[in-house]
Structures are given as structure tokens and as C-alpha cells.
Scaffold this active site. Structure first.
Site, PDB file in Angstrom:
ATOM      1  N   ASP A   1     -20.857  30.730  38.066  1.00 59.55           N
ATOM      2  CA  ASP A   1     -19.882  30.030  37.221  1.00 59.55           C
ATOM      3  C   ASP A   1     -19.668  28.599  37.721  1.00 59.55           C
ATOM      4  O   ASP A   1     -18.533  28.132  37.841  1.00 59.55           O
ATOM      5  CB  ASP A   1     -18.559  30.787  37.189  1.00 59.55           C
ATOM      6  CG  ASP A   1     -17.671  30.373  36.018  1.00 59.55           C
ATOM      7  OD1 ASP A   1     -18.213  29.814  35.038  1.00 59.55           O
ATOM      8  OD2 ASP A   1     -16.448  30.594  36.080  1.00 59.55           O
TER       9      ASP A   1
ATOM     10  N   PRO B   1     -17.459  21.992  36.118  1.00 62.12           N
ATOM     11  CA  PRO B   1     -16.608  20.936  36.694  1.00 62.12           C
ATOM     12  C   PRO B   1     -15.238  21.413  37.161  1.00 62.12           C
ATOM     13  O   PRO B   1     -14.716  20.914  38.158  1.00 62.12           O
ATOM     14  CB  PRO B   1     -16.484  19.932  35.540  1.00 62.12           C
ATOM     15  CG  PRO B   1     -17.755  20.090  34.776  1.00 62.12           C
ATOM     16  CD  PRO B   1     -18.048  21.562  34.829  1.00 62.12           C
TER      17      PRO B   1
END
Length: 462
Positions: free
Chosen positions: A147, A150
């Protein structure tokens, strides 16, 4: 420690403890996610700030969820890297699992991208190098993050990057194949094709996600956009995004090739390891490439460039015509054998005509005479303001898209549409000035540029 997407904590019916594990005082909530809530807390023994993740009460009786929660603690505990959020402790309080982690001061990469739009090549590579270093440390312990995005990358005050939230990490060992039936792992905007289709996922899926993050840092948008997860997944599996060095001329070809290799559809076509990526990032050139002509050329839409190349400059022809007209009286006087007189002497004609031509007809000083030139000038002004941080990224993007739309529609019977597009753009600029995100002087500068573009469009339509 995902601090993004902070949601209000829903009523659980279970009061939150003030102190967890008789050691960690909960000070304030940092965010609420699917697995639990993260708090800023104080370690009462060591007198330091920490982050405490408490498992959601609704999942306490869910044995697979409890196993997944504790797996995050074990996964983080195995990794020793300055680029991975450190785990300090784990346990249970009133049968509620908790995880104690390093509290990262600073911000997240997601918030940074929302603020700045995109990141320069040198800084983007530095951040990506830190991410690759953290992933290399995790992969060395057999841990795949799954996963990378940002909001899971934390930027410290010194601008170092740390990877956090290993909540869906997978341990690549036969005895550690935990899955949650019916749940999708990962985030669709950054998900590797094999991960999206339920295929075998290994460390190279993290490299694909890193490529998506690096693409977004350099370009200012995600590689793919869509209205739902299905659309995004389809594009990850079937579509190839353009190379970043073609979208952003300042990006070197070597860096563009590296991003493209990270985002290869077939894992075998990607770099073999995060460590290999880290070394490649450390050696890739990041010095911006100077545009071939002007700043406007770098941002001018392709159609404007093509049209501009087909048009020949008008001022050399004008100079020849004016020169011939200026010499005509002298020629007539010589043929007649008369004196042209001081008012029309060759010296005076030669000294006045070229100077007036230079001031009024010079390509460098004259107002733009074609839609393409006016569009280039407006885009150049926008780019200069964006480089100086004097304009909001969204407004700059709106200007670029409007110019592209107007120039692409020009000549195809869309003059009315062009006028509406430019009027809408002027309204957005006026709103930015009213809201204080754009100075009045810069607002006038951009509005003048739009007016010139509109004038050239109307002139060619006459």
C-alpha cells in the site's frame, strides 16, 4: 500512521482509555482508519511523544483482524531503517490490541503534493530514494508493504522520507499467508496490475506503486484518473501512461526511463529489487534540461507549436515593402534630375524608417499578432508565476487547459466557445484575486494576456 483522510471518530459505545498499557497517555487523535484510531500520546516512562494505534472496538472479536493488527507490529519490529516508521511496543489493554510507534514530526507527501502540485526532479528523486531504501529494508525481511502511496509517506522537518502504515503488509513466508476474505488490499490509484487482478504479489508490486508515486511527484497528477476503482484498475492492467520526460521537459530521459520501467505491466520487466532502484535513483541525473527556445515553448500545447511552425513571420516582408516605399521619391527625383530636398534626404529616410519599424514591428517588442503567439505569451507568464509560487497550481492548470482548448478549437468554427472559455478563465482569475491567492497586479497581467489572445482570435475570424 496514516494521518491523511482524518475522519471523525464514530461512537463506539466503548469509552476510550486515558492511559494505555499503564504507560501511554493518549493526548489527541491523529486519525481514524479501517483498523483503528491513531493517537499522539506520551510515554510516561521515557517522557517522549509517541504514536499509539488502538484497534477499533468493532474488530476486537474478529480473530483474522486481530492477527492482521498484530502482524503489523511484528512486521515493523523486524525492520531497522531510518526510512521506515519505527515500532516501539505492542500489547493489549482490556483485550484491545495496541501498537506504539515513532511519532513522525512534519507532514505527509500527500499534503505536500496538495500544497505544491508537483515536486522538482531533484527533490522527487531524493524522496523516492528514501522510499526505495525503506522498501529495501522491508523486503530484505520478507515484508511486502502492498500500500505504498503518498499518504503513507511521511516527510520529516529535514525532508527525509519514512514509510508508514504496514497494516496490510504481507510476510513472504509459507507460515504467514494471512488474508481477509472479501477485502481488497491496496489503493487503486497506485495498485500494481497483478495486485489488482488477484495474482501473485511480491516485492515488485511495491516497486510499481513507487513508480506511480514518483510519476505523481514529477508530473503533478496521478498516472491514471477515473470515477471509480474499476476504471482505475482497468487502466493499471491495460493502459500505459505517457513518459514523464515527455510530459515535463525539465525531466531527464534517464529518469523518465526509470519511472517507465517501475510501472511496467509485467513484474519481470521491472527492476529486480528496491535496492537496485535505490542505486539507480542515486545515479540518475536530475539537472533540469533547458528548453530549446523559451519557457513558453516548454508549456505551449502541441497544436500551437505545429501551427506556429507553419506560419512565417510577417515583419521581414513588411520591412521590405516599407523600404521600397521610402526609396520611391528618391528614385523618381533622380530620374527627373531634381533635388529631393533636405526634408526627404536619403540619410533622413534611412535613419527614421528602420527605427520606427523596430519599435512598432519588431517581433520581440510587438504585441503577439497570432493566436499561437498570444497563447505562448500567456502560458509563459503563467509558468513564471508558478515557478515563483505566485499562483495557485489549480489556476495555473486551468489556464494551460483553456489555452490548449482554445488553440485546438481555433479554425474549426468554435469562436463562440473560445470566447466563453476565456471569459470563464477571467472569472476564475478575478475570484483568485478576491480570495487573496493571486495579487491584483498578477491578475491584471494574466487578464491582459487573455485579452490579447481573444483579440488575435477575433482578428483572424474577420
Amino acid at each position: 500512521m496514516d494521518r491523511e483522510d482524518v475522519l471523525p471518530t464514530p461512537p463506539t459505545g466503548t469509552p476510550l482509555p486515558t492511559v494505555v498499557g499503564e504507560r501511554y497517555r493518549l493526548d489527541r487523535s491523529l486519525g481514524n482508519g479501517g483498523m483503528g484510531e491513531v493517537f499522539e500520546a506520551t510515554d510516561l516512562t521515557l517522557h517522549r511523544s509517541v504514536a499509539v494505534k488502538l484497534m477499533s472496538p468493532s474488530l476486537v472479536q474478529d480473530e483474522p483482524a486481530r492477527a492482521r493488527f498484530l502482524r503489523e507490529a511484528r512486521a515493523l519490529a523486524q525492520v531497522n531503517s531510518p526510512n521506515v516508521v519505527a515500532v516501539y511496543d505492542a500489547g493489549e489493554d482490556a483485550e484491545r490490541p495496541y501498537l506504539v510507534m515513532e511519532l513522525v514530526e512534519g507532514t505527509t507527501l500527500e499534503r505536500e503534493l496538495v500544497r505544491s502540485g508537483r515536486v522538482g526532479p531533484a527533490r522527487a528523486v531524493a524522496i523516492a530514494t528514501d522510499i526505495a531504501s525503506g522498501l529495501a529494508a522491508a523486503h530484505e525481511r520478507g515484508i511486502v508493504h502492498r500500500d505504498v502511496k503518498p499518504s503513507n509517506v511521511f516527510l520529516t522537518p529535514s525532508d527525509a522520507a519514512k514509510i508508514g502504515d504496514f497494516g496490510i503488509a504481507r510476510l513472504e513466508r509459507p507460515d504467514a499467508t494471512l488474508t481477509l476474505t472479501g477485502q481488497t488490499f491496496g489503493s487503486p490509484p497506485y495498485m500494481a496490475p497483478e495486485q489488482a487482478t488477484g495474482g501473485k504479489v511480491d516485492a515488485r508490486a511495491d516497486l510499481y506503486s513507487l513508480g506511480c508515486v514518483l510519476f505523481q511527484m514529477l508530473v503533478g497528477r496521478r498516472p491514471f484518473s477515473g470515477d471509480d476503482a474499476v476504471s482505475l484498475v482497468y487502466q493499471h492492467v491495460h493502459s500505459t501512461p505517457p513518459r514523464v520526460d515527455r510530459l515535463v521537459p525539465a525531466v531527464r530521459a534517464e529518469l523518465g526511463a526509470l519511472v517507465a520501467s517501475l510501472m511496467a505491466k509485467d513484474p519481470d520487466d521491472r527492476p529486480a529489487s528496491a535496492e537496485e532502484v535505490r542505486r539507480a535513483l542515486e545515479s540518475v541525473p536530475t539537472e533540469p534540461i533547458a528548453p530549446p527556445t523559451t519557457t513558453a515553448t516548454a508549456v505551449l500545447p502541441r497544436r500551437a507549436l505545429e501551427l506556429g511552425q507553419r506560419r512565417k513571420p510577417w515583419w521581414p516582408v513588411a520591412a521590405v515593402i516599407l523600404g521600397a516605399v521610402a526609396l520611391l521619391p528618391l528614385l523618381v527625383a533622380l530620374i527627373a534630375g531634381g533635388n529631393p530636398g533636405p526634408a526627404s534626404s536619403p540619410t533622413q529616410q534611412a535613419s527614421t524608417t528602420p527605427s520606427s519599424l523596430a519599435s512598432s514591428s519588431s517581433p520581440s517588442g510587438a504585441p503577439p499578432q497570432t493566436p499561437e503567439a498570444a497563447g505562448a505569451a500567456l502560458l509563459a507568464s503563467t509558468q513564471q508565476l508558478q515557478d515563483a509560487g505566485a499562483i495557485d497550481h489549480k489556476l495555473a492548470s486551468d489556464i494551460e487547459h483553456a489555452v490548449d482548448e482554445v488553440l485546438n478549437g481555433h479554425g474549426h468554427g468554435h469562436e463562440g466557445d473560445a470566447g466563453n472559455t476565456l471569459n470563464d478563465l477571467k472569472e476564475k482569475i478575478a475570484e483568485a484575486v478576491d480570495h487573496g491567492t493571486l495579487s491584483a497586479a498578477n491578475g491584471r497581467r494574466l487578464t491582459d494576456g487573455i485579452d490579447r489572445l481573444e483579440q488575435t482570435l477575433n482578428s483572424e475570424g474577420d
